[in-house]
Scaffold this motif. Sequence first.
Motif, PDB file in Angstrom:
ATOM      1  N   LEU A  26       0.838  -1.198   0.000  1.00 60.53           N
ATOM      2  CA  LEU A  26       0.000   0.000   0.000  1.00 60.53           C
ATOM      3  C   LEU A  26       0.872   1.248   0.000  1.00 60.53           C
ATOM      4  CD1 LEU A  26      -2.792  -0.912   2.549  1.00 60.53           C
ATOM      5  CD2 LEU A  26      -2.928  -0.928   0.070  1.00 60.53           C
ATOM      6  N   GLU A  27       0.532   2.187  -0.855  1.00 62.10           N
ATOM      7  CA  GLU A  27       1.255   3.451  -0.885  1.00 62.10           C
ATOM      8  C   GLU A  27       0.293   4.565  -0.528  1.00 62.10           C
ATOM      9  OE1 GLU A  27       3.199   4.124  -4.571  1.00 62.10           O
ATOM     10  OE2 GLU A  27       4.076   2.133  -4.634  1.00 62.10           O
ATOM     11  N   LEU A  28       0.688   5.410   0.389  1.00 61.94           N
ATOM     12  CA  LEU A  28      -0.132   6.552   0.761  1.00 61.94           C
ATOM     13  C   LEU A  28       0.133   7.674  -0.218  1.00 61.94           C
ATOM     14  CD1 LEU A  28       0.371   6.499   4.620  1.00 61.94           C
ATOM     15  CD2 LEU A  28      -1.521   5.559   3.297  1.00 61.94           C
ATOM     16  N   HIS A  29      -0.936   8.303  -0.698  1.00 61.63           N
ATOM     17  CA  HIS A  29      -0.770   9.399  -1.629  1.00 61.63           C
ATOM     18  C   HIS A  29      -1.845  10.446  -1.373  1.00 61.63           C
ATOM     19  CE1 HIS A  29      -3.735   6.829  -3.580  1.00 61.63           C
ATOM     20  NE2 HIS A  29      -4.190   7.909  -4.165  1.00 61.63           N
ATOM     21  N   THR A  30      -1.587  11.648  -1.787  1.00 64.94           N
ATOM     22  CA  THR A  30      -2.566  12.711  -1.618  1.00 64.94           C
ATOM     23  C   THR A  30      -3.535  12.683  -2.790  1.00 64.94           C
ATOM     24  OG1 THR A  30      -1.130  14.253  -2.770  1.00 64.94           O
ATOM     25  CG2 THR A  30      -0.935  14.162  -0.378  1.00 64.94           C
ATOM     26  N   LEU A  31      -4.750  13.129  -2.529  1.00 59.73           N
ATOM     27  CA  LEU A  31      -5.766  13.154  -3.577  1.00 59.73           C
ATOM     28  C   LEU A  31      -5.611  14.397  -4.431  1.00 59.73           C
ATOM     29  CD1 LEU A  31      -8.900  12.114  -1.498  1.00 59.73           C
ATOM     30  CD2 LEU A  31      -7.529  10.685  -2.998  1.00 59.73           C
ATOM     31  N   THR A  32      -5.956  14.250  -5.691  1.00 62.63           N
ATOM     32  CA  THR A  32      -5.934  15.404  -6.581  1.00 62.63           C
ATOM     33  C   THR A  32      -7.155  16.268  -6.292  1.00 62.63           C
ATOM     34  OG1 THR A  32      -7.194  14.284  -8.310  1.00 62.63           O
ATOM     35  CG2 THR A  32      -4.784  14.046  -8.363  1.00 62.63           C
ATOM     36  N   SER A  33      -7.168  17.490  -6.806  1.00 57.74           N
ATOM     37  CA  SER A  33      -8.300  18.382  -6.564  1.00 57.74           C
ATOM     38  C   SER A  33      -9.576  17.828  -7.197  1.00 57.74           C
ATOM     39  CB  SER A  33      -8.003  19.779  -7.092  1.00 57.74           C
ATOM     40  OG  SER A  33      -7.772  19.738  -8.484  1.00 57.74           O
ATOM     41  N   GLU A  34      -9.464  17.132  -8.337  1.00 48.30           N
ATOM     42  CA  GLU A  34     -10.645  16.524  -8.955  1.00 48.30           C
ATOM     43  C   GLU A  34     -11.219  15.425  -8.071  1.00 48.30           C
ATOM     44  OE1 GLU A  34      -7.707  16.314 -11.062  1.00 48.30           O
ATOM     45  OE2 GLU A  34      -8.096  18.193 -12.105  1.00 48.30           O
ATOM     46  N   GLN A  35     -10.349  14.622  -7.465  1.00 48.66           N
ATOM     47  CA  GLN A  35     -10.808  13.557  -6.585  1.00 48.66           C
ATOM     48  C   GLN A  35     -11.475  14.132  -5.339  1.00 48.66           C
ATOM     49  OE1 GLN A  35      -7.034  11.564  -6.163  1.00 48.66           O
ATOM     50  NE2 GLN A  35      -7.651   9.903  -7.548  1.00 48.66           N
ATOM     51  N   LYS A  36     -10.921  15.211  -4.798  1.00 46.04           N
ATOM     52  CA  LYS A  36     -11.513  15.851  -3.628  1.00 46.04           C
ATOM     53  C   LYS A  36     -12.883  16.422  -3.965  1.00 46.04           C
ATOM     54  CE  LYS A  36      -7.199  17.043  -1.333  1.00 46.04           C
ATOM     55  NZ  LYS A  36      -6.360  18.124  -0.821  1.00 46.04           N
ATOM     56  N   ASP A  37     -13.008  17.062  -5.129  1.00 46.81           N
ATOM     57  CA  ASP A  37     -14.296  17.617  -5.547  1.00 46.81           C
ATOM     58  C   ASP A  37     -15.328  16.504  -5.737  1.00 46.81           C
ATOM     59  OD1 ASP A  37     -13.339  20.218  -5.471  1.00 46.81           O
ATOM     60  OD2 ASP A  37     -12.851  20.241  -7.622  1.00 46.81           O
ATOM     61  N   PHE A  38     -14.915  15.404  -6.353  1.00 52.15           N
ATOM     62  CA  PHE A  38     -15.815  14.269  -6.547  1.00 52.15           C
ATOM     63  C   PHE A  38     -16.288  13.724  -5.203  1.00 52.15           C
ATOM     64  CE2 PHE A  38     -16.423   9.674  -6.820  1.00 52.15           C
ATOM     65  CZ  PHE A  38     -17.478   9.635  -7.709  1.00 52.15           C
ATOM     66  N   ASN A  39     -15.363  13.579  -4.256  1.00 49.19           N
ATOM     67  CA  ASN A  39     -15.713  13.068  -2.930  1.00 49.19           C
ATOM     68  C   ASN A  39     -16.696  13.988  -2.224  1.00 49.19           C
ATOM     69  OD1 ASN A  39     -14.166  10.777  -3.168  1.00 49.19           O
ATOM     70  ND2 ASN A  39     -12.417  11.615  -2.064  1.00 49.19           N
ATOM     71  N   ARG A  40     -16.492  15.302  -2.337  1.00 48.35           N
ATOM     72  CA  ARG A  40     -17.407  16.261  -1.710  1.00 48.35           C
ATOM     73  C   ARG A  40     -18.804  16.149  -2.301  1.00 48.35           C
ATOM     74  NH1 ARG A  40     -12.958  20.100  -2.274  1.00 48.35           N
ATOM     75  NH2 ARG A  40     -11.865  20.148  -0.291  1.00 48.35           N
ATOM     76  N   ARG A  41     -18.890  16.078  -3.643  1.00 50.38           N
ATOM     77  CA  ARG A  41     -20.199  15.973  -4.288  1.00 50.38           C
ATOM     78  C   ARG A  41     -20.881  14.663  -3.910  1.00 50.38           C
ATOM     79  NH1 ARG A  41     -18.980  15.752  -9.735  1.00 50.38           N
ATOM     80  NH2 ARG A  41     -16.811  16.277  -9.445  1.00 50.38           N
TER      81      ARG A  41
END
Length: 69
Positions: A26-41
């Motif tokens: 498993l590799e920890l990585h930060t989410l892109t802004s598109e992924q964050k927006d998708f998660n919020r919606r």
Amino acid sequence: MLCVGTHDCDAPASRVSEPAVSTDSLELHTLTSEQKDFNRRLLKKRIKVENVIREIKTFSIMSGTCRNR
């Protein structure tokens, strides 16, 4: 046949000895802004759905008959 602690059962050895998820790969990585927006919606929609389900459950409890048990 119950398999408790022995490898004589019909289950493959890999299912008996290996963990469900290997944490080594498993590799920890930060989410892109598109992924964050998708998660919020997605979460906003999920909250609305869960609130509707809560209201349905509350209504069904309130409309039921009290049996004094």
